[in-house]
Design a protein around this motif. Structure first.
Motif, PDB file in Angstrom:
ATOM      1  N   SER A 104       0.855  -1.231  -0.056  1.00  0.00           N
ATOM      2  CA  SER A 104       0.024   0.061   0.057  1.00  0.00           C
ATOM      3  C   SER A 104       0.887   1.214   0.040  1.00  0.00           C
ATOM      4  N   MET A 105       0.231   2.368  -0.490  1.00  0.00           N
ATOM      5  CA  MET A 105       0.965   3.722  -0.222  1.00  0.00           C
ATOM      6  C   MET A 105       1.438   3.873   1.189  1.00  0.00           C
ATOM      7  N   GLU A 106       0.658   3.861   1.906  1.00  0.00           N
ATOM      8  CA  GLU A 106       0.902   4.177   3.383  1.00  0.00           C
ATOM      9  C   GLU A 106       2.177   3.281   3.604  1.00  0.00           C
ATOM     10  N   SER A 107       2.312   1.894   3.322  1.00  0.00           N
ATOM     11  CA  SER A 107       3.492   0.972   3.600  1.00  0.00           C
ATOM     12  C   SER A 107       4.647   1.623   2.942  1.00  0.00           C
ATOM     13  N   GLU A 108       4.724   2.060   1.697  1.00  0.00           N
ATOM     14  CA  GLU A 108       5.559   2.411   0.792  1.00  0.00           C
ATOM     15  C   GLU A 108       6.354   3.460   1.257  1.00  0.00           C
ATOM     16  N   VAL A 109       5.560   4.513   1.824  1.00  0.00           N
ATOM     17  CA  VAL A 109       6.060   5.792   2.357  1.00  0.00           C
ATOM     18  C   VAL A 109       6.444   5.651   3.608  1.00  0.00           C
ATOM     19  N   ALA A 110       5.885   4.969   4.447  1.00  0.00           N
ATOM     20  CA  ALA A 110       6.363   4.715   5.853  1.00  0.00           C
ATOM     21  C   ALA A 110       7.705   3.886   5.968  1.00  0.00           C
ATOM     22  N   ALA A 111       8.016   3.018   4.913  1.00  0.00           N
ATOM     23  CA  ALA A 111       9.167   2.355   4.602  1.00  0.00           C
ATOM     24  C   ALA A 111      10.268   3.489   4.320  1.00  0.00           C
ATOM     25  N   GLN A 112      10.077   4.335   3.455  1.00  0.00           N
ATOM     26  CA  GLN A 112      10.981   5.560   3.126  1.00  0.00           C
ATOM     27  C   GLN A 112      11.222   6.428   4.386  1.00  0.00           C
ATOM     28  N   ILE A 113      10.138   6.679   5.198  1.00  0.00           N
ATOM     29  CA  ILE A 113      10.381   7.302   6.620  1.00  0.00           C
ATOM     30  C   ILE A 113      11.481   6.556   7.495  1.00  0.00           C
ATOM     31  N   TYR A 114      11.168   5.201   7.792  1.00  0.00           N
ATOM     32  CA  TYR A 114      12.146   4.653   8.499  1.00  0.00           C
ATOM     33  C   TYR A 114      13.464   4.346   7.958  1.00  0.00           C
ATOM     34  N   ARG A 115      13.731   4.256   6.584  1.00  0.00           N
ATOM     35  CA  ARG A 115      14.932   4.535   5.819  1.00  0.00           C
ATOM     36  C   ARG A 115      15.610   5.760   6.232  1.00  0.00           C
ATOM     37  N   LEU A 116      14.833   6.859   5.966  1.00  0.00           N
ATOM     38  CA  LEU A 116      15.585   7.988   6.470  1.00  0.00           C
ATOM     39  C   LEU A 116      15.856   7.959   7.664  1.00  0.00           C
TER      40      LEU A 116
ATOM     41  N   GLU B 273      24.954  10.513   0.875  1.00  0.00           N
ATOM     42  CA  GLU B 273      24.471  10.415  -0.414  1.00  0.00           C
ATOM     43  C   GLU B 273      23.167   9.811  -0.837  1.00  0.00           C
ATOM     44  N   GLU B 274      23.235   8.695  -0.053  1.00  0.00           N
ATOM     45  CA  GLU B 274      21.659   7.814  -0.193  1.00  0.00           C
ATOM     46  C   GLU B 274      20.545   8.898   0.268  1.00  0.00           C
ATOM     47  N   MET B 275      20.933   9.408   1.494  1.00  0.00           N
ATOM     48  CA  MET B 275      19.872  10.261   2.139  1.00  0.00           C
ATOM     49  C   MET B 275      19.346  11.470   1.267  1.00  0.00           C
ATOM     50  N   ASN B 276      20.518  11.938   0.469  1.00  0.00           N
ATOM     51  CA  ASN B 276      20.164  13.073  -0.775  1.00  0.00           C
ATOM     52  C   ASN B 276      19.477  12.538  -1.643  1.00  0.00           C
ATOM     53  N   ALA B 277      19.547  11.389  -1.931  1.00  0.00           N
ATOM     54  CA  ALA B 277      18.706  10.954  -3.165  1.00  0.00           C
ATOM     55  C   ALA B 277      17.093  10.784  -2.922  1.00  0.00           C
ATOM     56  N   LEU B 278      16.928  10.965  -1.613  1.00  0.00           N
ATOM     57  CA  LEU B 278      15.354  11.040  -1.307  1.00  0.00           C
ATOM     58  C   LEU B 278      14.732  12.276  -1.317  1.00  0.00           C
ATOM     59  N   TYR B 279      15.422  13.482  -1.762  1.00  0.00           N
ATOM     60  CA  TYR B 279      14.636  14.678  -1.744  1.00  0.00           C
ATOM     61  C   TYR B 279      14.585  14.975  -3.308  1.00  0.00           C
ATOM     62  N   SER B 280      13.168  15.377  -3.574  1.00  0.00           N
ATOM     63  CA  SER B 280      12.793  15.736  -4.991  1.00  0.00           C
ATOM     64  C   SER B 280      13.586  17.118  -5.516  1.00  0.00           C
TER      65      SER B 280
ATOM     66  N   GLU C 109       5.653  16.547   6.477  1.00  0.00           N
ATOM     67  CA  GLU C 109       6.134  16.308   5.285  1.00  0.00           C
ATOM     68  C   GLU C 109       5.236  16.110   4.250  1.00  0.00           C
ATOM     69  N   THR C 110       5.646  16.343   2.969  1.00  0.00           N
ATOM     70  CA  THR C 110       4.650  15.969   1.925  1.00  0.00           C
ATOM     71  C   THR C 110       5.883  15.013   0.898  1.00  0.00           C
ATOM     72  N   TRP C 111       5.470  13.729   0.591  1.00  0.00           N
ATOM     73  CA  TRP C 111       6.184  12.867  -0.095  1.00  0.00           C
ATOM     74  C   TRP C 111       5.346  12.637  -1.319  1.00  0.00           C
ATOM     75  N   ARG C 112       6.135  12.574  -2.654  1.00  0.00           N
ATOM     76  CA  ARG C 112       5.462  12.223  -3.833  1.00  0.00           C
ATOM     77  C   ARG C 112       6.233  11.356  -4.557  1.00  0.00           C
TER      78      ARG C 112
ATOM     79  N   TRP D  22       9.735   7.081  -4.135  1.00  0.00           N
ATOM     80  CA  TRP D  22       9.028   8.092  -3.183  1.00  0.00           C
ATOM     81  C   TRP D  22       9.890   9.181  -2.689  1.00  0.00           C
ATOM     82  N   ARG D  23       9.871  10.366  -2.914  1.00  0.00           N
ATOM     83  CA  ARG D  23      10.779  11.531  -2.497  1.00  0.00           C
ATOM     84  C   ARG D  23      10.048  12.516  -1.748  1.00  0.00           C
ATOM     85  N   MET D  24      10.981  13.099  -0.730  1.00  0.00           N
ATOM     86  CA  MET D  24      10.218  14.340  -0.107  1.00  0.00           C
ATOM     87  C   MET D  24      10.055  15.588  -1.063  1.00  0.00           C
ATOM     88  N   LEU D  25       8.985  15.952  -1.040  1.00  0.00           N
ATOM     89  CA  LEU D  25       8.792  17.187  -1.888  1.00  0.00           C
ATOM     90  C   LEU D  25       8.835  18.624  -0.844  1.00  0.00           C
TER      91      LEU D  25
END
Length: 132
Positions: free
Chosen positions: A2-14, A27-34, A111-114, A121-124
């Motif tokens: 689900s979208m909620e699971s995908e985005v939550a996974a990105q948050i916990y990776r962050l 470097e990997e963190m920087n790839a998560l920003y739009s 935050e808003t993620w897109r 999924w990246r932070m907008l």
């Protein structure tokens, strides 16, 4: 997934990536920003609101990794809430606790993620209110 699971996974990776600052990694963190990223940070110690675009937040992460390298600290994210806004965008909120020895700082992040054209999924947008 689900979208909620995908985005939550990105948050916990962050969160994991914040804790990797101790190894000088960013470097990997920087790839998560739009590329369209816009951010604001309120720091009560200075009483100011700082604003960031994609390049500025990435440079800030690079500087943070250099500053924190070799230090013992922890970032803990809790209370993650994901609210879908459309099929490829979600609003997210969570509390952050930063612990470095006896120093504890708490913050609230909104935050808003897109999900972008490449499927990632990246932070907008980001707004953080830090405690003292």
């Amino acid at each position: 997934m689900s979208m909620e699971s995908e985005v939550a996974a990105q948050i916990y990776r962050l969160q994991e990536l914040h804790n990797r600052f101790a190894a000088g990694e960013y470097e990997e963190m920087n790839a998560l920003y739009s590329e369209d990223f816009q951010g604001t940070l309120y720091m009560p110690s200075s009483g100011t609101i700082e604003t960031y675009n994609a390049n500025q937040i990435r440079e800030g992460n690079k500087e943070a990794a250099a500053y924190y390298k070799g230090q013992r600290f922890r970032f803990i994210f809790s209370g993650v809430t994901v609210i879908p806004q459309s099929e490829n965008q979600a609003a997210v909120s969570y509390a952050i606790t930063y612990i470095n020895g006896a120093k504890v700082v708490r913050a609230l992040s909104l935050e808003t993620w897109r999900q972008e054209a490449d499927g990632v999924w990246r932070m907008l947008r980001w707004h953080e209110e830090k405690g003292q």
